[in-house]
Design an enzyme around this catalytic site. Structure first.
Site, PDB file in Angstrom:
ATOM      1  N   CYS A 279       0.794  -1.064  -0.049  1.00  0.00           N
ATOM      2  CA  CYS A 279      -0.030   0.000  -0.177  1.00  0.00           C
ATOM      3  C   CYS A 279       0.665   1.310  -0.011  1.00  0.00           C
ATOM      4  O   CYS A 279       0.300   2.224  -0.100  1.00  0.00           O
ATOM      5  CB  CYS A 279      -1.133   0.088   1.187  1.00  0.00           C
ATOM      6  SG  CYS A 279      -2.065  -1.523   1.269  1.00  0.00           S
TER       7      CYS A 279
ATOM      8  N   HIS B 213      -2.892   6.795   3.201  1.00  0.00           N
ATOM      9  CA  HIS B 213      -3.326   5.490   2.488  1.00  0.00           C
ATOM     10  C   HIS B 213      -4.648   5.355   3.333  1.00  0.00           C
ATOM     11  O   HIS B 213      -4.971   5.343   4.329  1.00  0.00           O
ATOM     12  CB  HIS B 213      -2.422   4.469   2.845  1.00  0.00           C
ATOM     13  CG  HIS B 213      -3.018   3.221   2.508  1.00  0.00           C
ATOM     14  ND1 HIS B 213      -3.620   2.740   1.567  1.00  0.00           N
ATOM     15  CD2 HIS B 213      -3.110   2.019   3.329  1.00  0.00           C
ATOM     16  CE1 HIS B 213      -4.008   1.592   1.278  1.00  0.00           C
ATOM     17  NE2 HIS B 213      -3.656   1.053   2.792  1.00  0.00           N
TER      18      HIS B 213
ATOM     19  N   ASN C 158     -10.164  -0.194   0.817  1.00  0.00           N
ATOM     20  CA  ASN C 158      -8.746  -0.085   0.791  1.00  0.00           C
ATOM     21  C   ASN C 158      -8.326  -0.512  -0.556  1.00  0.00           C
ATOM     22  O   ASN C 158      -8.359  -1.616  -1.095  1.00  0.00           O
ATOM     23  CB  ASN C 158      -8.086  -1.035   1.864  1.00  0.00           C
ATOM     24  CG  ASN C 158      -6.733  -1.143   1.849  1.00  0.00           C
ATOM     25  OD1 ASN C 158      -5.968  -0.528   0.814  1.00  0.00           O
ATOM     26  ND2 ASN C 158      -6.002  -1.529   2.927  1.00  0.00           N
TER      27      ASN C 158
END
Length: 325
Positions: free
Chosen positions: A113, A252, A282
């Site tokens: 990520c 993030h 996500n």
């Protein structure tokens, strides 16, 4: 001389799955998902749409915004944990071919990520030290392909999408990508990883199995909260900026609770932090460029705004960037 983000754009898949729809398939509820993660929906790529397809859609839109030709692109870097082909060829090479960017170099970055921040640092460094003028930095993920939709602990978390930035080297100073910090803690590699199919024995054919995400939620949560606080502290020390100097902090988009815990640690007002996890869940390496694209579309990013990007993810990796918009 500076390297600035000349344009940012995104691709969001058309299939939207709400928490209620997901709750009809697995043992969960909208209230549970929202209270634990802040997620309300996720977007899923249709069958046949690959990571490279999403990357190309975002890249074409970014190039159009930047008003430059694909033939002016020197480098293409794709940050992804879900390449079209596991191993090789690089998804960036497939993107290069689909865009017709003949002559441009192309490669992938695998940093979970944090991938977009890693790729942004690499691209800006290459533009600063070479004769290149423009680069495409893309975060693209098809996480729905590697999600175990029967595992409540992970099925509620992930979505698909892509974001692309056009980076350009300009003959000015004090603008664009100003500072980066990257890090990793490989001792936590098995806290968030892709379970691999058993390796085939030499000369024997075995039916391929789809790898799936495995996560130790407690350890990843603890790592994420710690890494955000540590990387912000290091970045402020390195640059001598103060938190009040930043117009926006764009983390993030993994879990709203993680971001809220870090904000509380630094007494950062939540209205200074941009979150869109409620709609997109996500999306790993795509989450930060997706957020930047949405902010740009809404006019939230003003010229000369100082912004901070913060990432953390599989690897385990973490990173941050300071950008003068």
């Amino acid at each position: 001389m500076s390297v600035l983000i000349r344009a940012i754009s995104a691709y969001v898949p058309p299939i939207r799955i709400s928490n209620e729809e997901l709750a009809a398939r697995i043992d969960t509820t909208d209230e549970w998902i929202r209270s634990h993660t802040g997620i309300g929906a996720r977007h899923i790529a249709p069958d046949g749409v690959q990571t490279s397809d999403m990357a190309v859609s975002a890249a074409k839109s970014a190039l159009e915004k930047a008003k430059i030709s694909i033939h002016e692109i020197d480098y293409i870097i794709v940050a992804t944990a879900t390449p079209d082909y596991f191993g090789f060829p690089a998804t960036a090479c497939i993107v290069q071919d689909k865009l017709g960017a003949y002559g441009a170099s192309a490669f992938d970055v695998t940093a979970g990520c944090t991938g977009f921040i890693y790729a942004l640092n690499i691209a800006s460094s290459m533009l600063e030290t070479s004769h290149g003028r423009n680069a495409l930095v893309i975060g693209a993920e098809g996480l729905s392909r590697i999600t175990d939709w029967n595992d409540r602990s992970t099925a509620v978390l992930f979505g698909d999408g892509a974001g692309a930035a056009v980076l350009s080297r300009i003959d000015e100073t004090g603008r664009g990508c100003l500072s980066f910090i990257l890090g990793a803690d490989g001792s936590g590699a098995k806290d968030l990883y892709l379970v691999q199919p058993e390796r085939a024995k030499a000369f024997e054919r075995q039916p391929p199995l789809v790898p799936v995400i495995s996560m130790n939620g407690k350890k990843v949560y603890d790592f994420a909260v710690k890494s955000i606080t540590v990387v912000i502290e290091r970045l402020l020390h390195k640059t001598a900026y103060r938190l009040e100097d930043f117009a926006w902090i764009i983390p993030h988009q993994a879990n709203a609770r993680i971001v809220q815990a870090a904000a509380k640690r630094f007494s950062i007002p939540m209205d200074k932090i941009f979150l869109n996890i409620e709609e997109y869940a996500n999306t790993s390496a795509a989450s930060i460029p997706l957020a930047l694209s949405e902010m740009d579309e809404k006019g939230l990013l003003k010229p000369n705004d100082l912004i901070m990007l913060v990432g953390f993810g599989a690897g385990l990796t973490y990173g941050a960037a300071v950008i003068r918009w």
